[in-house]
Design an enzyme around this catalytic site. Sequence first.
Site, mmCIF file in Angstrom:
data_model
loop_
_atom_site.group_PDB
_atom_site.id
_atom_site.type_symbol
_atom_site.label_atom_id
_atom_site.label_comp_id
_atom_site.label_asym_id
_atom_site.label_seq_id
_atom_site.Cartn_x
_atom_site.Cartn_y
_atom_site.Cartn_z
ATOM 1 N N ILE A 68 1.051 -1.227 -0.065
ATOM 2 C CA ILE A 68 -0.009 0.084 0.060
ATOM 3 C C ILE A 68 1.021 1.329 0.058
ATOM 4 O O ILE A 68 1.935 1.089 0.712
ATOM 5 C CB ILE A 68 -1.049 -0.015 1.125
ATOM 6 C CG1 ILE A 68 -1.782 1.303 1.011
ATOM 7 C CG2 ILE A 68 -0.284 -0.028 2.471
ATOM 8 C CD1 ILE A 68 -2.969 1.231 2.379
ATOM 9 N N SER A 69 0.421 2.136 -0.858
ATOM 10 C CA SER A 69 1.559 3.294 -1.084
ATOM 11 C C SER A 69 1.620 4.205 0.238
ATOM 12 O O SER A 69 0.800 4.242 0.934
ATOM 13 C CB SER A 69 1.116 4.224 -2.156
ATOM 14 O OG SER A 69 0.889 3.445 -3.493
#
Length: 220
Positions: A68-69
Amino acid sequence: MIDAARSASLSASRARGRMIEHLRKLKIGDEAVLDAMNRVPRHAFVEEALASRAYEDTALPLGFQQTISQPFVVARMLELLVAGGRPLGKTLEVGTGCGYQAAVLSCMASDVYSMERIAKLLDRARANLRPLKIPNIRLKHGDGSLGLPEIAPFDTIILAAAGNAVPPALLKQLAPGGRMVMPLGSTHQVILLIEHGLNGGFKETRLDAVRFVPLLPGTE
Ligand code: SAH
């Protein structure tokens, strides 16, 4: 008696508030971006074991060797896309992952089309997004480098995986006046901003150094 669910959601909203303050310190100043990041419960997109770390400014593992960024990078890319008061409009995201960034985009865009090449990850994103009942996100299984010609043109295109070159199909699908951001490179990556001029030309600007998972061909 303490209502456990209520106290968990209060502590999540406090942690989210601290994340927003941290982003302000890193010079994210666009209130619409900060507001969108403050509205999306990032803890609902990470595995339960990692939920206590959901508001740290770091990328977290999603499974399938994907991440997940990092919140700062999500905020930074969004800020580039809306700079000068430009609306996101019809938006294509490449790399749905867990669906977090799609949810943030949905707060600012008229419509979000998000593509993911790993079918099982897309199922997970669907499950994460369902309880939020967001009306303007559509998820598509496919190779995002090819975009969605049947839905193009897009006002905004954002890639969450790093390519060695700009996918030509995506340039074709960017509307005049549109903007695209993507991580470019392999070992050394930078954020690339592409602006499609109203009279046809494309302007490219290379910005911050970043670290993203690779943009891969095909689907699984
Ligand atoms: N935006 C996501 C970040 C996901 S990481 C989030 O908020 O969680 C990047 C994702 O891009 C991975 O899930 C990976 O499978 C996906 N990806 C890589 N190459 C792709 C391609 N060609 N088309 C679609 N998705 C791709």
